[in-house]
Design a protein around this motif. Structure first.
Motif, PDB file in Angstrom:
ATOM      1  N   ASP A  19     -26.067 -69.092   1.467  1.00 60.68           N
ATOM      2  CA  ASP A  19     -25.702 -68.106   2.886  1.00 60.68           C
ATOM      3  C   ASP A  19     -24.498 -69.115   2.750  1.00 60.68           C
ATOM      4  O   ASP A  19     -23.380 -69.029   4.153  1.00 60.68           O
ATOM      5  N   LEU A  20     -24.024 -70.460   2.996  1.00 62.72           N
ATOM      6  CA  LEU A  20     -23.132 -71.049   3.647  1.00 62.72           C
ATOM      7  C   LEU A  20     -21.894 -70.950   3.085  1.00 62.72           C
ATOM      8  O   LEU A  20     -20.791 -71.007   3.353  1.00 62.72           O
ATOM      9  N   ILE A  21     -22.330 -71.316   1.596  1.00 67.51           N
ATOM     10  CA  ILE A  21     -21.445 -71.007   0.533  1.00 67.51           C
ATOM     11  C   ILE A  21     -20.566 -69.741   0.570  1.00 67.51           C
ATOM     12  O   ILE A  21     -19.480 -69.828   0.699  1.00 67.51           O
ATOM     13  N   ARG A  22     -22.008 -68.697   0.660  1.00 65.63           N
ATOM     14  CA  ARG A  22     -20.870 -67.629   1.020  1.00 65.63           C
ATOM     15  C   ARG A  22     -20.207 -67.698   1.828  1.00 65.63           C
ATOM     16  O   ARG A  22     -19.074 -66.310   2.184  1.00 65.63           O
ATOM     17  N   ALA A  23     -20.200 -67.840   3.011  1.00 66.74           N
ATOM     18  CA  ALA A  23     -19.887 -67.243   4.359  1.00 66.74           C
ATOM     19  C   ALA A  23     -18.343 -68.441   4.772  1.00 66.74           C
ATOM     20  O   ALA A  23     -17.187 -67.277   5.076  1.00 66.74           O
ATOM     21  N   VAL A  24     -18.520 -68.961   4.042  1.00 68.24           N
ATOM     22  CA  VAL A  24     -17.215 -69.922   4.126  1.00 68.24           C
ATOM     23  C   VAL A  24     -16.100 -69.715   3.235  1.00 68.24           C
ATOM     24  O   VAL A  24     -15.129 -68.768   3.034  1.00 68.24           O
ATOM     25  N   GLY A  29     -11.229 -65.992   2.086  1.00 70.81           N
ATOM     26  CA  GLY A  29     -10.701 -65.175   1.463  1.00 70.81           C
ATOM     27  C   GLY A  29     -10.657 -64.132   2.147  1.00 70.81           C
ATOM     28  O   GLY A  29      -8.862 -64.082   2.298  1.00 70.81           O
ATOM     29  N   LEU A  30     -10.975 -63.990   3.444  1.00 70.16           N
ATOM     30  CA  LEU A  30      -9.924 -63.148   5.040  1.00 70.16           C
ATOM     31  C   LEU A  30      -8.893 -63.557   5.500  1.00 70.16           C
ATOM     32  O   LEU A  30      -8.337 -62.945   5.747  1.00 70.16           O
ATOM     33  N   THR A  31      -9.033 -65.096   4.963  1.00 68.91           N
ATOM     34  CA  THR A  31      -8.257 -65.671   5.880  1.00 68.91           C
ATOM     35  C   THR A  31      -7.150 -65.572   5.054  1.00 68.91           C
ATOM     36  O   THR A  31      -5.964 -66.169   5.708  1.00 68.91           O
ATOM     37  N   GLN A  32      -6.653 -66.054   4.296  1.00 69.16           N
ATOM     38  CA  GLN A  32      -5.813 -66.184   3.296  1.00 69.16           C
ATOM     39  C   GLN A  32      -5.334 -64.903   2.886  1.00 69.16           C
ATOM     40  O   GLN A  32      -4.017 -64.457   3.090  1.00 69.16           O
ATOM     41  N   ALA A  33      -5.802 -63.591   3.018  1.00 72.83           N
ATOM     42  CA  ALA A  33      -5.258 -62.487   2.740  1.00 72.83           C
ATOM     43  C   ALA A  33      -4.417 -61.829   3.859  1.00 72.83           C
ATOM     44  O   ALA A  33      -3.508 -61.299   4.020  1.00 72.83           O
ATOM     45  N   SER A  53      -6.132 -69.502  11.805  1.00 73.10           N
ATOM     46  CA  SER A  53      -6.265 -70.598  11.792  1.00 73.10           C
ATOM     47  C   SER A  53      -7.955 -70.689  10.580  1.00 73.10           C
ATOM     48  O   SER A  53      -8.684 -70.570  11.025  1.00 73.10           O
ATOM     49  N   GLY A  54      -7.410 -71.504   9.422  1.00 77.65           N
ATOM     50  CA  GLY A  54      -8.332 -71.556   8.089  1.00 77.65           C
ATOM     51  C   GLY A  54      -9.463 -72.336   8.498  1.00 77.65           C
ATOM     52  O   GLY A  54     -10.595 -72.278   8.254  1.00 77.65           O
ATOM     53  N   HIS A  55      -8.466 -73.772   9.190  1.00 77.08           N
ATOM     54  CA  HIS A  55      -9.853 -74.373   9.588  1.00 77.08           C
ATOM     55  C   HIS A  55     -11.530 -73.895  10.774  1.00 77.08           C
ATOM     56  O   HIS A  55     -12.310 -74.015  10.247  1.00 77.08           O
ATOM     57  N   ALA A  56     -10.186 -72.953  11.699  1.00 77.03           N
ATOM     58  CA  ALA A  56     -11.235 -72.571  12.656  1.00 77.03           C
ATOM     59  C   ALA A  56     -12.457 -71.407  11.407  1.00 77.03           C
ATOM     60  O   ALA A  56     -13.265 -71.563  12.202  1.00 77.03           O
ATOM     61  N   ALA A  57     -11.561 -70.290  11.315  1.00 80.88           N
ATOM     62  CA  ALA A  57     -12.589 -69.236   9.827  1.00 80.88           C
ATOM     63  C   ALA A  57     -13.412 -70.167   9.465  1.00 80.88           C
ATOM     64  O   ALA A  57     -15.192 -70.226   8.923  1.00 80.88           O
TER      65      ALA A  57
END
Length: 143
Positions: A19-24, A29-33, A53-57
């Motif tokens: 779940d941690l891997i999938r969440a990140v 993916g959303l952040t880069q889009a 912010s990708g770090h925040a996401a």
């Protein structure tokens, strides 16, 4: 966490790790889009990839997935750390405040998406199309 759970034959630990891997992965993916489509200039003018912010996401996605699985004594430090990471990007002029806030929201949504019971109702599929990709969310009627 996933690998430790698999190696030690502890399905609950590997489930949390997955779940941690999938969440990140979803948060990233959303952040880069969003970065690709919004093209917002950074406060220090070093590029057009400020929002969100990708770090925040990523850190909020991790903390939210932990929150859904663990006791509050364990996930509260994760949220404190996530908040620190998100806000630490502001003094260096790498992000605007809205970038960090929206990145945190993206992370929370990603973390709740992979750990929610309602995910079985909305399977997600990615289809590659000429020039890019399409994300499809389909509501299942058989449940």
């Amino acid at each position: 966490m996933y690998a430790v759970g698999r190696l030690k034959d502890q399905p609950q630990v590997s489930h949390v790790g997955m779940d941690l891997i999938r969440a990140v992965a979803i948060a990233e993916g959303l952040t880069q889009a969003l970065k690709y489509t919004t093209r917002r200039e950074r406060p220090d003018h070093s590029g057009r990839n400020s929002f969100p912010s990708g770090h925040a996401a990523d850190t909020f996605a991790f903390a939210t997935a932990l929150e859904r699985h663990l006791d509050w004594k364990l996930f509260v430090p994760a949220y404190v750390f996530s908040s620190y990471v998100a806000l630490s990007r502001l003094p260096d002029n790498r992000h605007w405040l809205s970038d960090a806030v929206f990145g945190a929201a993206v992370g929370i949504i990603a973390g709740r998406t992979v750990t929610g019971h309602e995910t079985a109702w909305y399977p997600v599929a990615i289809a590659y199309v000429p020039g890019g990709a399409a994300i499809m969310v389909v509501r299942r009627h058989d449940q």
